[in-house]
Design an enzyme around this catalytic site. Sequence first.
Site, PDB file in Angstrom:
ATOM      1  N   GLU A 189      27.884  42.624  72.836  1.00  0.00           N
ATOM      2  CA  GLU A 189      28.933  43.526  72.363  1.00  0.00           C
ATOM      3  C   GLU A 189      29.886  42.851  71.390  1.00  0.00           C
ATOM      4  OE1 GLU A 189      30.538  45.144  76.010  1.00  0.00           O
ATOM      5  OE2 GLU A 189      28.818  46.486  76.247  1.00  0.00           O
ATOM      6  N   LYS A 298      31.421  57.317  79.698  1.00  0.00           N
ATOM      7  CA  LYS A 298      30.376  57.069  78.707  1.00  0.00           C
ATOM      8  C   LYS A 298      29.545  58.347  78.642  1.00  0.00           C
ATOM      9  CE  LYS A 298      29.696  52.191  80.128  1.00  0.00           C
ATOM     10  NZ  LYS A 298      29.027  51.390  81.182  1.00  0.00           N
TER      11      LYS A 298
END
Length: 370
Positions: A189, A298
């Site tokens: 990430e 999410k």
Amino acid sequence: MKIEDIKSRRILNSASKYTIETKVVLEDGSTGIASIPGGLSKGATEVATVEPNQAIKNITDLTEILTTKVFDNVHELDKFLIEKDGTENKSNLGGNTILSLSIAFTKAKAKSEEKETYQYIAELAGNTHKFKWPKMMMLMLEGGLHGSSDATIQEFMAIVDTVDRGVEIYNKIKEELKRLGKSTNVGAEGAFSPDGYDNEQTLSLLSGFLHGEKIALDIAVSSFENKNVLPDYESLLKNYPIASIEDPYDEKDWTNWELFGEKYTEKIIVVTDDITTSNPKLLKKAIEKDIGNAILVKPNQIGSVSETLDVIRMAHNSGWQVVVSHRGTDTNDDFIADLAVGSGAEFTKFGSPARGERIAKYNRLLEILE
Ligand code: PGA
Ligand code: ZN
């Protein structure tokens, strides 16, 4: 508004695997394009996905019926697709198939109404308040499944008010690692993951560059290699300026979650991710059992825009905060920036200010701010 055309294709994601990108064209020519992320440390109760080629086939098969119906808003489209799928976990059509149509339609509909996507989402969410700028849980260092350091904690974030300040901290850490002759290669990430740094050393490094900002951690215990060796939360909270802890226990361990919630929800932000997987039913249970006070959201964990907005509404109605989040494996789609602002989320979790798929979200936030 009728859908004129739908096209779905394979694109690459940030982990060199294929995912889908879907384009929806409305009859007035407005278009929306959406691509679907994936998880590296997925929750067991996330909706099912189907392989990209299967998703594309499903969308091709659905196009005929979808282009003959009128959908006034994304709720109507989602309802139709969820009924068509007919399963509890979207295993028939695939959560990725449904979500790509849902987000692409949302973007197209916003354009058709000459609104920004975040404005359209605010209307869908029934938000009449002034837009507020979410705080950012910006990723600085990563371990666990996402990184290559000795840290077992997956994410070490700084909670910042501005992109500028986050970038400043990120670059300071990079300079320091260079000075120490350590690797500045980044993990999944975009954050640093230097060799030899365990949890405490990573926390010390990060703490040294904060000017009053607090730390947010995602422990991601469900993905631990050894779930019997967990960090000592009491001591970490005593020694470092930690304001938020996500997933301190395994997704099945409701007993320890309850104990943790009882002890810490008055003191810090306790974020549920793998144990709630953006699912309204699981959030309801989490609220009843009082295991946390914030939920990670999410959209691809639940598979439609409507259900994502449902879970956000439920959280806010119960006094929980919302963290809108990217995935370990992501694409350049910036929809979640609009989702965060439009839904009135308190926080974003978009990774580091590095790697194109993370930068896309920060740049969209900056654009919305302007
Ligand atoms: P992911 O997990 O890699 O499955 O997206 C990120 C997180 O745990 O928040
Ligand atoms: Zn998580």
